[in-house]
Scaffold this motif. Structure first.
Motif, PDB file in Angstrom:
ATOM      1  N   ALA A  78       1.698 -67.273 -70.614  1.00  0.00           N
ATOM      2  CA  ALA A  78       2.073 -66.699 -71.783  1.00  0.00           C
ATOM      3  C   ALA A  78       1.086 -65.543 -72.365  1.00  0.00           C
ATOM      4  O   ALA A  78       0.284 -65.964 -73.421  1.00  0.00           O
ATOM      5  N   ALA A  79       0.697 -64.583 -71.630  1.00  0.00           N
ATOM      6  CA  ALA A  79      -0.150 -63.620 -71.903  1.00  0.00           C
ATOM      7  C   ALA A  79       0.240 -62.651 -73.298  1.00  0.00           C
ATOM      8  O   ALA A  79       1.297 -62.493 -73.310  1.00  0.00           O
ATOM      9  N   GLU A  80      -0.841 -62.527 -73.893  1.00  0.00           N
ATOM     10  CA  GLU A  80      -0.372 -61.681 -75.280  1.00  0.00           C
ATOM     11  C   GLU A  80      -0.057 -60.206 -74.828  1.00  0.00           C
ATOM     12  O   GLU A  80      -0.465 -59.808 -73.920  1.00  0.00           O
ATOM     13  N   GLY A 411       2.944 -55.356 -64.645  1.00  0.00           N
ATOM     14  CA  GLY A 411       3.565 -56.534 -64.104  1.00  0.00           C
ATOM     15  C   GLY A 411       3.944 -57.687 -65.041  1.00  0.00           C
ATOM     16  O   GLY A 411       3.847 -58.905 -64.520  1.00  0.00           O
ATOM     17  N   ARG A 412       4.190 -57.445 -66.221  1.00  0.00           N
ATOM     18  CA  ARG A 412       4.831 -58.472 -67.241  1.00  0.00           C
ATOM     19  C   ARG A 412       6.097 -58.841 -66.708  1.00  0.00           C
ATOM     20  O   ARG A 412       6.475 -60.048 -67.081  1.00  0.00           O
ATOM     21  N   TYR A 413       6.970 -58.092 -66.144  1.00  0.00           N
ATOM     22  CA  TYR A 413       8.467 -58.392 -65.605  1.00  0.00           C
ATOM     23  C   TYR A 413       8.557 -57.560 -64.444  1.00  0.00           C
ATOM     24  O   TYR A 413       8.289 -56.481 -64.306  1.00  0.00           O
ATOM     25  N   ARG A 414       9.599 -58.248 -63.551  1.00  0.00           N
ATOM     26  CA  ARG A 414      10.129 -57.431 -62.482  1.00  0.00           C
ATOM     27  C   ARG A 414      11.657 -57.589 -62.704  1.00  0.00           C
ATOM     28  O   ARG A 414      12.218 -58.849 -63.211  1.00  0.00           O
ATOM     29  N   PHE A 415      12.409 -56.752 -62.075  1.00  0.00           N
ATOM     30  CA  PHE A 415      13.943 -57.287 -61.794  1.00  0.00           C
ATOM     31  C   PHE A 415      13.930 -57.468 -60.175  1.00  0.00           C
ATOM     32  O   PHE A 415      13.674 -56.820 -59.372  1.00  0.00           O
ATOM     33  N   ALA A 416      14.461 -58.872 -60.109  1.00  0.00           N
ATOM     34  CA  ALA A 416      14.894 -59.380 -58.612  1.00  0.00           C
ATOM     35  C   ALA A 416      15.770 -58.643 -58.110  1.00  0.00           C
ATOM     36  O   ALA A 416      16.394 -57.732 -58.498  1.00  0.00           O
ATOM     37  N   VAL A 417      15.823 -58.731 -56.687  1.00  0.00           N
ATOM     38  CA  VAL A 417      16.803 -58.148 -55.977  1.00  0.00           C
ATOM     39  C   VAL A 417      18.234 -58.292 -56.422  1.00  0.00           C
ATOM     40  O   VAL A 417      19.314 -57.384 -56.341  1.00  0.00           O
ATOM     41  N   ASP A 418      18.462 -59.488 -56.993  1.00  0.00           N
ATOM     42  CA  ASP A 418      19.791 -59.915 -57.417  1.00  0.00           C
ATOM     43  C   ASP A 418      19.808 -59.571 -58.771  1.00  0.00           C
ATOM     44  O   ASP A 418      20.590 -59.891 -59.470  1.00  0.00           O
ATOM     45  N   GLY A 419      18.944 -58.641 -59.335  1.00  0.00           N
ATOM     46  CA  GLY A 419      19.173 -58.238 -60.751  1.00  0.00           C
ATOM     47  C   GLY A 419      18.515 -59.246 -61.984  1.00  0.00           C
ATOM     48  O   GLY A 419      18.638 -58.837 -63.185  1.00  0.00           O
ATOM     49  N   THR A 420      18.306 -60.428 -61.517  1.00  0.00           N
ATOM     50  CA  THR A 420      17.736 -61.283 -62.485  1.00  0.00           C
ATOM     51  C   THR A 420      16.430 -61.100 -62.969  1.00  0.00           C
ATOM     52  O   THR A 420      15.699 -60.158 -61.940  1.00  0.00           O
ATOM     53  N   LEU A 421      15.936 -61.599 -64.239  1.00  0.00           N
ATOM     54  CA  LEU A 421      14.752 -61.259 -64.604  1.00  0.00           C
ATOM     55  C   LEU A 421      13.525 -62.270 -63.987  1.00  0.00           C
ATOM     56  O   LEU A 421      13.611 -63.340 -64.020  1.00  0.00           O
TER      57      LEU A 421
END
Length: 434
Positions: A78-80, A411-421
């Motif tokens: 949980a990085a600021e 790099g706080r988030y990516r969308f996976a290949v199936d579209g999920t977070l």
């Protein structure tokens, strides 16, 4: 729909969302069927990659696989997120309303609420998520997101009272709200989020799509006002992020309409941009294809900038990624030649206006340039965005584009290949961005 101006700052304070028993019971009745279908899908496939839920290991893999080439190491947990904290201070009220600060009617649109929900999830800020959700449901959805699509516009009326100013819905906001709820339900193990998201997503399919001859099931910008003639419809390419549609299809595999909607969205994204620049709006005529929208004169501007953003943030293995990155090459070439994205382009001939886009435009271009391997050019756009931010306070829309693009770049988030977070905080590890 978008909004945003500079102006006075408002403080944010966390609140707690409560769901009415009637709404939750109705939603859970529906979502139980969804959960059952998901379980059957797992049993039939026997494959972890087919699962709509992304396990911790899969999250780590997805982030690493889709990351931009860089030597940076992103810390999981949980990085600021300072930029999100600043956004809350600048634009979100104590009771969870995202305000178009500086507008005459102090307006709020459903798009703003939907993006704020997504950012709160990426930041692991559940208190803010609940407050924003509660305000959205109470004020835009007449107290029940499972029964009503949220109104797109709320603000101060002619009698100086705050109220819904336009009850029509905006499908892009509705998709993002449903997506955020389903992903939050998975990440935070909260059944009520999942129930709401599932019912709202189904309502989008039921009320905000049309079967267009020669194109198939297609997203309308809203339930009313976008079908001006018997064989004519108005569409907005920026309303259909492929990863969001794919993620909804993954989380709700019992409804075969999601793949059909994704298929038509793919055509909208490519076929409305014959010269590699996405339009804000376009027309579709049955069996005859797309045509410029006369109301906006085929212009690419503040709506369309999001198209490049969504394309750049696609997982590299997404079936659409290579196609879109190649198709929008003229947009990247313009930036390379002029040092910035254009504010406006005539998509019928590819001619750009004299003005360059603001800091948000440069930020939004970063994922696309990274994905195309143009790292130095992406870095230059980051520097330009930072300089413009230093020169003047960023408005709502600029801040939204920056949160999406820079949160992804960090790099706080990516969308996976199936579209999920795949959120950084949900992985108990360190993920090296390759």
């Amino acid at each position: 729909m978008r909004f945003g101006k500079d102006g006075l700052r408002v403080a944010a304070r966390a609140g707690v969302w409560r769901v009415g028993a009637r709404a939750l019971a109705a939603a859970e009745t529906f979502v139980s069927a969804v959960v059952g279908a998901v379980a059957l899908t797992f049993a039939a496939s026997g494959s972890a990659s087919a699962a709509p839920a992304v396990a911790t290991g899969a999250v780590t893999t997805a982030i690493a696989a889709t990351a931009t080439p860089t030597a940076t190491t992103a810390t999981c947990g949980a990085a600021e997120w300072p930029r999100w904290q600043q956004f809350k201070r600048d634009f979100i009220s104590a009771d969870g309303r995202v305000i178009d600060v500086g507008s005459a009617d102090e307006r709020t649109v459903s798009e703003g609420q939907s993006y704020a929900l997504f950012f709160a999830l990426v930041a692991n800020d559940r208190a803010a998520f609940d407050t924003i959700l509660q305000w959205t449901e109470q004020h835009l959805a007449r107290g029940d997101l499972t029964a009503h699509l949220p109104a797109w516009l709320w603000g101060r009326d002619a009698d100086n009272r705050f109220a819904v100013l336009d009850s029509n819905a905006s499908s892009d906001a509705d998709l993002w709200i449903a997506y955020a709820l389903l992903e939050a339900g998975h990440a935070w193990h909260e059944r009520s989020y999942t129930a709401r998201g599932a019912v709202l997503a189904r309502r989008v399919l039921d009320e905000e799509t049309a079967s267009m001859p020669g194109l198939g099931l297609t997203l309308l910008p809203g339930p009313a006002g976008f079908h001006p003639d018997v064989d004519l419809w108005r569409v907005n390419p920026s309303y259909t992020p492929p990863q969001v549609l794919r993620g909804l299809a993954t989380r709700l595999p019992d409804d075969a309409r999601w793949p059909r909607l994704l298929a038509s969205a793919s055509r909208v994204l490519v076929d409305t941009a014959p010269r590699g620049f996405a339009p804000d709006w376009a027309l579709y005529r049955a069996h005859r294809g797309f045509a410029p929208d006369p109301q906006t004169h085929a212009e690419s501007a503040y709506n369309a900038i999001r198209v490049y953003l969504w394309a750049g943030m696609l997982d590299r293995r997404d079936p659409l990624a290579a196609t879109l990155l190649a198709h929008y090459a003229p947009f990247a070439s313009f930036i390379a030649a002029h040092g910035a994205p254009p504010e406006k382009v005539d998509t019928s001939n590819g001619e750009a206006g004299a003005n360059m886009g603001n800091a948000g435009f440069s930020a939004a271009a970063v994922p696309l340039l990274d994905a195309r391997g143009q790292r130095a050019l992406a870095d230059a756009q980051l520097a330009r965005a930072a300089q413009l931010d230093r020169d003047g306070a960023a408005g709502y829309y600029t801040s939204v584009l920056s949160l999406f693009a820079l949160g992804w770049r960090e790099g706080r988030y990516r969308f996976a290949v199936d579209g999920t977070l795949a959120a950084q905080w949900s992985t108990p590890c360190r993920v090296a961005l390759q």
